[in-house]
Motif scaffolding. Structure first.
Motif, PDB file in Angstrom:
ATOM      1  N   ALA A 150      -5.629   7.118   5.310  1.00 49.11           N
ATOM      2  CA  ALA A 150      -4.258   7.613   5.315  1.00 49.11           C
ATOM      3  C   ALA A 150      -4.324   9.070   5.759  1.00 49.11           C
ATOM      4  O   ALA A 150      -5.298   9.772   5.445  1.00 49.11           O
ATOM      5  CB  ALA A 150      -3.602   7.495   3.936  1.00 49.11           C
ATOM      6  N   HIS A 164       9.283  -2.243   2.539  1.00 49.85           N
ATOM      7  CA  HIS A 164       8.538  -3.502   2.612  1.00 49.85           C
ATOM      8  C   HIS A 164       9.293  -4.633   1.891  1.00 49.85           C
ATOM      9  O   HIS A 164       8.928  -5.797   2.020  1.00 49.85           O
ATOM     10  CB  HIS A 164       7.142  -3.342   2.011  1.00 49.85           C
ATOM     11  N   ASN A 167       5.664   6.025   3.664  1.00 50.06           N
ATOM     12  CA  ASN A 167       5.088   6.717   2.514  1.00 50.06           C
ATOM     13  C   ASN A 167       3.655   6.288   2.254  1.00 50.06           C
ATOM     14  O   ASN A 167       2.831   7.089   1.802  1.00 50.06           O
ATOM     15  CB  ASN A 167       5.952   6.476   1.271  1.00 50.06           C
ATOM     16  N   HIS A 168       3.345   5.023   2.497  1.00 49.52           N
ATOM     17  CA  HIS A 168       1.965   4.569   2.347  1.00 49.52           C
ATOM     18  C   HIS A 168       1.066   5.237   3.386  1.00 49.52           C
ATOM     19  O   HIS A 168      -0.042   5.676   3.075  1.00 49.52           O
ATOM     20  CB  HIS A 168       1.881   3.051   2.506  1.00 49.52           C
ATOM     21  N   ARG A 169       1.541   5.320   4.621  1.00 45.94           N
ATOM     22  CA  ARG A 169       0.725   5.926   5.685  1.00 45.94           C
ATOM     23  C   ARG A 169       0.496   7.405   5.434  1.00 45.94           C
ATOM     24  O   ARG A 169      -0.530   7.961   5.848  1.00 45.94           O
ATOM     25  CB  ARG A 169       1.404   5.727   7.042  1.00 45.94           C
ATOM     26  N   MET A 226       0.543   8.934   2.360  1.00 45.07           N
ATOM     27  CA  MET A 226       0.413   9.097   0.911  1.00 45.07           C
ATOM     28  C   MET A 226      -0.448  10.302   0.530  1.00 45.07           C
ATOM     29  O   MET A 226      -1.387  10.684   1.227  1.00 45.07           O
ATOM     30  CB  MET A 226      -0.210   7.834   0.298  1.00 45.07           C
ATOM     31  N   PRO A 284      -0.741   0.128   4.722  1.00 45.54           N
ATOM     32  CA  PRO A 284       0.387   0.997   5.115  1.00 45.54           C
ATOM     33  C   PRO A 284       1.654   0.220   5.431  1.00 45.54           C
ATOM     34  O   PRO A 284       2.099   0.136   6.564  1.00 45.54           O
ATOM     35  CB  PRO A 284      -0.160   1.701   6.365  1.00 45.54           C
ATOM     36  N   ARG A 285       2.273  -0.339   4.397  1.00 43.82           N
ATOM     37  CA  ARG A 285       3.488  -1.126   4.603  1.00 43.82           C
ATOM     38  C   ARG A 285       4.713  -0.259   4.864  1.00 43.82           C
ATOM     39  O   ARG A 285       5.702  -0.732   5.398  1.00 43.82           O
ATOM     40  CB  ARG A 285       3.739  -2.018   3.380  1.00 43.82           C
ATOM     41  N   THR A 286       4.664   0.997   4.449  1.00 46.06           N
ATOM     42  CA  THR A 286       5.785   1.906   4.674  1.00 46.06           C
ATOM     43  C   THR A 286       5.247   3.244   5.176  1.00 46.06           C
ATOM     44  O   THR A 286       4.048   3.520   5.113  1.00 46.06           O
ATOM     45  CB  THR A 286       6.591   2.158   3.381  1.00 46.06           C
TER      46      THR A 286
END
Length: 380
Positions: free
Chosen positions: A311, A132, A287-289, A291, A283-285
């Motif tokens: 998520a 991001h 990993n966020h999606r 998490m 969910p910018r990345t």
């Protein structure tokens, strides 16, 4: 007979990295551990090689950035100031096992291993750690992808935090990963009783832009008088203005309180006094999606109900154990909707379910997997 010599590399502050501290607890059962990284020596290690906290762990010098720009990765893999210093500190020491925490530690780990097995604990999905951020996306992400492609197939064991990210590592780099979650030890706690006229929301974590703590504050202001919000915030380096904006916004409501941060070991017992753990992460990345953060397990062990933004991995566990509500979006309105319909009976049920789930969602399984990895690698 001498004990095996184990090197643990982590370009994080050891004493603030609960995942690495749990890893060290298992490593120390099998050998004499040398750590190299930022901050003071972790308890129980045989030797600690401290890197000055001002030294970045990525090649951020003018020369290093230029090499990243032209994708001269072979010539830049040891250029990061912290990596160079770690290499100097390690010197000619030899080890029976080398542990690399996160992809940025892999080149150094393989260099100093000198043929000893390397365990790469990737934590999350390395190629999209901070995509991001534009400079990271353009310069560092391709380097991280190269590191993974170059070194993971040569790494004797690989682990990551959940099945979704393990699938990515297998699909993109052809390596199978063991699952080591971010779960903490089983805590000797019980759900705290609810106050008759209150639902006490709580959040703990870094005051980092992008973590949407302002969303929690604004949602609480819009909720009815039953709801209070307590924030245990860690100041992030370089984010003083953001932290101050949160403090100022919280001060506008007498139902919101900002506290000093709490040490990881004390956090579950502190959180236990509240009712609902809240967390929103857009969910910018990747990993966020995908998490599965420390705070999820902290809150379960604190026997809290949960309200998280959607998520893949957290949704599955919240639904499996009936731990709370899932906000379908990432804005104030969606969070208000998810929270406003909570009744005292709902919260009591979710807290009771967390008490049951705590027997499963703890570090015991992760420590068993880590012990298997270490035993297998040392047997080589």
């Amino acid at each position: 007979m001498s004990r095996p010599r184990i090197l643990c590399i982590s370009f994080s502050h050891f004493l603030a990295d609960s995942r690495v501290l749990r890893q060290l607890k298992v490593l120390e059962r099998f050998g004499d551990v040398t750590t190299v990284g930022y901050g003071a020596a972790p308890e129980g290690v045989a030797e600690h090689l401290e890197i000055d906290a001002s030294l970045p762990s990525l090649p951020q010098t003018v020369g290093g950035v230029a090499k990243l720009a032209v994708r001269a990765y072979r010539s830049v893999e040891f250029d990061a100031p912290a990596v160079r210093r770690a290499k100097e500190l390690i010197g000619d020491r030899s080890f029976d096992l080398v542990v690399a925490n996160e992809a940025r530690a892999l080149p150094l780990a393989h260099h100093v291993a000198a043929g000893a097995p390397v365990w790469g604990d990737m934590h999350e999905w390395a190629p999209q750690e901070r995509t991001h951020v534009l400079s990271w996306r353009l310069l560092v992400a391709p380097f991280m992808t190269w590191v993974c492609r170059e070194y993971l197939p040569r790494t004797a064991a690989v682990s990551t935090i959940n099945g979704s990210i393990a699938e990515l590592y297998e699909r993109e780099f052809g390596v199978r990963s063991r699952i080591v979650r971010n779960a903490i030890d089983l805590q000797p706690l019980a759900p705290s009783p609810l106050a008759p006229d209150r639902i006490r929301l709580v959040h703990s974590g870094g005051a980092v832009p992008g973590r949407s703590i302002e969303t929690l504050i604004e949602a609480t202001k819009q909720l009815d008088e039953r709801f209070t919000l307590d924030l245990y915030l860690v100041k992030a380096r370089g984010a003083d203005a953001y932290w101050q904006s949160l403090v100022d916004s919280a001060a506008a409501s007498d139902r919101i309180t900002v506290h000093d941060p709490v040490a990881p070991a004390e956090l579950p017992s502190v959180l236990n006094a509240f009712d609902v753990g809240v967390f929103v992460l857009p969910p910018r990345t990747m990993n966020h999606r995908l998490m599965l953060p420390n705070k999820f397990f902290d809150m379960v062990q604190a026997r809290l109900a949960l309200v998280f933004s959607t998520a893949v991995e957290t949704d599955a566990l919240i639904e499996r154990f009936d731990l709370g509500r899932i906000s379908p979006g990432f804005g104030v309105a969606e969070l208000v909707e998810a929270l406003s319909t909570l009744t005292h009976d709902d919260v009591a049920r979710f807290k009771a379910n967390a008490d049951i789930a705590a027997a499963t969602l703890n570090s015991a399984e992760d420590e068993r997997v880590e012990a298997e990895i270490i035993t297998s690698l040392l047997a080589r």
